[in-house]
Design an enzyme around this catalytic site. Sequence first.
Site, mmCIF file in Angstrom:
data_model
loop_
_atom_site.group_PDB
_atom_site.id
_atom_site.type_symbol
_atom_site.label_atom_id
_atom_site.label_comp_id
_atom_site.label_asym_id
_atom_site.label_seq_id
_atom_site.Cartn_x
_atom_site.Cartn_y
_atom_site.Cartn_z
ATOM 1 C CE1 TYR A 1 -4.396 1.591 0.628
ATOM 2 C CE2 TYR A 1 -2.835 3.096 1.496
ATOM 3 C CZ TYR A 1 -4.237 3.065 1.082
ATOM 4 O OH TYR A 1 -4.875 3.729 0.763
ATOM 5 C CE1 TYR B 1 -4.766 5.507 -2.214
ATOM 6 C CE2 TYR B 1 -6.332 7.573 -2.595
ATOM 7 C CZ TYR B 1 -5.430 6.447 -1.594
ATOM 8 O OH TYR B 1 -5.643 6.390 -0.248
#
Lengths: 138, 381
Positions: free
Chosen positions: B283, B333
């Site tokens: 992440y 994203y």
Amino acid sequence: MTEYTKPIPDKTPENAPFFEGSLQGKLRLQRSVSTGRYRFPYAPFDPIDLSTDAEWVDVSGRATLWSWTVFHQVYFPSFKGDVPYPVIFVQLEEGPFMVATIPADVRVQDLRIDMPMRVEFEPATEEFALAKFRPVNS
Amino acid sequence: MSKRAGTGVAIVGVGNTNYAALYRDRTPRSAESLGVDALKKALEDAGLSKGDLDGLITARISDYNGFATLIGTPQLRVVNAVEGSGRMAGVAVQHAVALIQSGRASTIALVYGNNGRSAGATYGGDYGVGNVKYDWAYGMTSPGASVALMYQRYRQLYRAPDDALAPIAISNRRNAEVNPEAAMRKPLSREEYINSRYVAEPLRLYDYCMINDGGVAIILTSVDRAKELKSVPVEIMSMGSSSNLTNYYTVTDLFANGSRQAAAQVFGEAGLSPKDMDVVQIYDNFTPIVLFSLESFGFAAEGEGWKWIRDGRIEREGKLPINTSGGHTSEGYMQGWALQVEAVRQLRGDAGERQVKNAEFAQYICVSPIITSQIFRRVEK
């Protein structure tokens, strides 16, 4: 004096002493009566024993610099004229962490992690003054 | 190992919108329609119809009721929605695994929809709740600036140079260049990285995730059931989770204590170590989080992550390929969702030009106020 357009925290009956302290040049925090733990920002409970009994105490104003950043991006229209501007993250001697900034005459390049700092206040509105931290000995 | 490792639950369908196509214009889109587009692809991938679903968890689509209405699944056994924050991508997968393991549902669709770009999301400024207003008084806002505070300290403590994060941004972009669906595919040089503008110094533009539109769907079922479906199933071998929840996104241990706990679980349950991982999806809302993740999960020593990532180690031909689809700074994203899809594709051998050779174990790591990690492995039918 031109109108102050930057955001300020909401003043409530519960957190009013923090605001009043700022006008007197004092950093005033809650301290739990039962655990003795200081807390910031305002919270209705002590996170250790969940007690509600807290008193407002003027703290030392001493802190250490944990880190800093310099904003280049404009997120708030009211800060448009300020970029690039510094934001610091300090740990108060009494424990809590706080987001703040440095006085205008302190240079970002003179900041060092873990350096000792001391609070001072700069008036913002009739109800609120901003806490700013200056390196000790600068 | 006496006991066979594995949760007994597999991902059988993945689907996503084409981020590149969506990035070309700002036509307003709803999170729901992006989610439906992804779900249709995931169902197709799994060879399932929506009538086979008995569980639905929506993400960044708060109105699960409206969404279930939209897709015509009024009667489900398990329904929930998770908030639209990136930390929830791992949480939703782990909850789905637990629901299937416990028999509360047999086949669950996780559907994520994000219309951040066309809706004008900024992730900073006048939004948020609670104590953030104390910080706004100083112009402090945004997760990126919170990570900038952590990275400023990191780089001072460990003497990381000005371009220490460049290999992450550049590797992500190299991977996106060979991902036809990635939103940002223009090559990125070290010079362009260094000369890019600061957002919250010391973080630059290319250290930041982008803001884009897209949808992702993941369908899970038991490994036993998965073996009867047309797709190549990928089992969630193990999971780890932890948290570090404070008033601030900035935490003074750089999430290390919680991450070490999560790492011990995810590696311990699988009987594996960082050395066994063939490809890792980390992440990367902001590039320093990759360093914090690599160090706290035991890939690199504390304070050494910035050296560890150099010299091509994390590139897709390197020893440990990371974020092979381009990550949050180049693919899009999708807040952890697309990273998990990429883990599945790598293990299936479906990653096209960016395929890592002989990938057996893939890991997802999300280091944030909620920390999650999963290790994945292909199921042999």
